[in-house]
Design a protein around this motif. Structure first.
Motif, short mmCIF file in Angstrom:
data_model
loop_
_atom_site.label_atom_id
_atom_site.label_comp_id
_atom_site.label_asym_id
_atom_site.label_seq_id
_atom_site.Cartn_x
_atom_site.Cartn_y
_atom_site.Cartn_z
N ASP A 39 0.80 -1.22 0.00
CA ASP A 39 0.00 0.00 0.00
C ASP A 39 0.83 1.27 0.00
O ASP A 39 0.32 2.34 -0.33
CB ASP A 39 -0.96 -0.01 1.20
N GLY A 40 2.12 1.17 0.37
CA GLY A 40 2.98 2.33 0.23
C GLY A 40 3.11 2.74 -1.23
O GLY A 40 3.00 3.91 -1.59
N VAL A 41 3.33 1.74 -2.09
CA VAL A 41 3.40 2.01 -3.53
C VAL A 41 2.04 2.46 -4.06
O VAL A 41 1.94 3.38 -4.87
CB VAL A 41 3.89 0.75 -4.28
N ALA A 42 0.98 1.82 -3.56
CA ALA A 42 -0.37 2.21 -4.00
C ALA A 42 -0.65 3.67 -3.70
O ALA A 42 -1.25 4.39 -4.52
CB ALA A 42 -1.41 1.31 -3.34
N LEU A 43 -0.24 4.14 -2.52
CA LEU A 43 -0.49 5.53 -2.16
C LEU A 43 0.30 6.48 -3.06
O LEU A 43 -0.23 7.52 -3.50
CB LEU A 43 -0.14 5.77 -0.69
N VAL A 44 1.55 6.15 -3.36
CA VAL A 44 2.36 7.00 -4.23
C VAL A 44 1.69 7.12 -5.61
O VAL A 44 1.56 8.21 -6.17
CB VAL A 44 3.79 6.44 -4.36
N ARG A 45 1.26 5.99 -6.16
CA ARG A 45 0.62 6.02 -7.48
C ARG A 45 -0.71 6.77 -7.43
O ARG A 45 -1.03 7.52 -8.37
CB ARG A 45 0.39 4.59 -7.98
N THR A 46 -1.46 6.57 -6.37
CA THR A 46 -2.76 7.23 -6.27
C THR A 46 -2.60 8.74 -6.11
O THR A 46 -3.34 9.52 -6.72
CB THR A 46 -3.57 6.64 -5.12
N ARG A 47 -1.63 9.15 -5.28
CA ARG A 47 -1.35 10.59 -5.15
C ARG A 47 -1.06 11.20 -6.51
O ARG A 47 -1.56 12.28 -6.86
CB ARG A 47 -0.13 10.80 -4.25
N ALA A 48 -0.21 10.54 -7.29
CA ALA A 48 0.18 11.08 -8.59
C ALA A 48 -1.03 11.18 -9.53
O ALA A 48 -1.19 12.18 -10.24
CB ALA A 48 1.26 10.20 -9.22
N ALA A 49 -1.90 10.16 -9.50
CA ALA A 49 -3.09 10.19 -10.35
C ALA A 49 -4.01 11.33 -9.97
O ALA A 49 -4.58 12.03 -10.83
CB ALA A 49 -3.82 8.86 -10.27
N LEU A 50 -4.19 11.56 -8.65
CA LEU A 50 -5.04 12.65 -8.19
C LEU A 50 -4.43 14.00 -8.54
O LEU A 50 -5.14 14.93 -8.94
CB LEU A 50 -5.28 12.55 -6.69
#
Length: 344
Positions: A267-278
């Motif tokens: 989920d650390g990677v998931a949060l980084v990717r999600t932040r970038a998408a937002l």
């Protein structure tokens, strides 16, 4: 999310919907294997980030019976709906029109009816129900969807849906949800969802192709940035088409849901990717961080699935991005390590 003044109300409604399931201890094995989340917790959180800078909090809930089962859970859901209708001004005409199709005496499949409550800063929550196109068996799903759309005033729309199903006849694109907003407003939606097994971003573009609001470039980048190039051989991409009462046979909006949890190591990677998408969509990523912090009970790198889906909503009535967060009340999936971690 700035909705603290609604917390007592939200908890009371959630407890009422959950029924006996709400009394279970965290960590105890679930008495009913709800399909709402990977660990079978019967509730999921999501935060909808709107293009105008606002955001709302949604709870997706499966009502539970004292002795759970398909029929018992449907009875519990219908009783909970009656109680909700005494609490809030629900418009039940659309549900009544399709009740005979989607709520049979002997429901099949993973569920019959789920609830969504959208909490806003003021006014009553917006209530939505999810119905199961496969409730009479997978072979009946297309017939139920077509009949449901016809009954709700979208005659002929099934022809449009078939024409924009990426891989017709192969069993890879399956109707997964038929959802109704229980409000009497011009923005009240009928939403039709399809799961695209083993699909690519190109398949999602094909599904969206006839929707005027869909942007193929944004759609492709959103899918690949969150989950890779595909094909998505783990949990499937999901698309939804939004029909509004003012329209005839064509949907006005399109959404793509990326099951990011299957395509990241943790989920650390998931949060980084999600932040970038937002951030690319102009969304306040600080609000995302607050939401994740409120739900997480562990370091993000110690598991995967807390950030379950991320969706891009295009077209009316509410374009934006939604992030779906798991409660993890019954368990945490371990992180995935090695060369295959996060591969689409």
């Amino acid at each position: 999310m700035g909705l603290g003044h609604r917390a007592d109300e939200a908890c009371a409604v959630l407890a009422d919907l959950l029924g006996p399931q709400g009394d279970l201890d965290r960590g105890r094995a679930p008495v009913w294997r709800s399909d709402i989340s990977d660990d079978h917790t019967p509730v999921e959180y999501s935060v909808a980030f709107e293009e105008d800078g606002s955001h709302t909090l949604r709870l997706l809930v499966e009502a539970g019976a004292a002795e759970p089962g398909r029929r018992a859970n449907l009875d519990a859901a219908e009783a909970a709906l009656d109680r909700l209708a005494t609490r809030y001004p629900l418009a039940l005409d659309k549900l009544d029109a399709v009740r005979g199709l989607f709520l049979p005496e002997d429901p099949q499949g993973l569920f019959a009816m789920w609830f969504s409550l959208v909490l806003r800063r003021s006014g009553p929550p917006m209530v939505k129900v999810y119905l199961n196109p496969q409730v009479r068996g997978a072979a009946q799903a297309e017939r139920l969807v077509g009949a449901g759309l016809d009954r709700l005033g979208f005659a002929g729309s099934m022809d449009w849906v078939r024409a924009h199903t990426p891989r017709q006849g192969g069993g890879l694109d399956r109707f997964s949800f038929f959802a109704l907003d229980l409000e009497d407003t011009p923005a009240a939606r009928v939403k039709l969802y399809q799961s695209h097994h083993g699909a690519t971003a190109a398949d999602a573009r094909f599904a969206a192709g006839g929707t005027a609001a869909a942007d193929p470039h944004r759609l492709t980048r959103f899918a690949t940035d969150l989950g890779g190039d595909g094909p998505f051989r783990g949990r499937p991409l999901v698309s939804s088409h939004t029909f509004l009462a003012s329209d005839a046979a064509r949907p006005r909006g399109y959404s793509l849901y990326v099951p990011i949890r299957d395509y990241v190591p943790d989920d650390g990677v998931a949060l980084v990717r999600t932040r970038a998408a937002l951030a690319r969509c102009g969304v306040d990523t600080a609000a995302l961080d607050r939401a994740v912090e409120a739900v997480a009970t562990r370091p993000l790198v110690d598991g995967v699935g807390l950030i379950a889906h991320v969706s891009l909503r295009m077209g009316p009535p509410r374009p934006g991005v939604t992030v779906y967060l798991s409660a993890e009340a019954h368990g945490v999936a371990p992180p995935v390590r090695g060369t295959a971690a996060g591969a689409a």
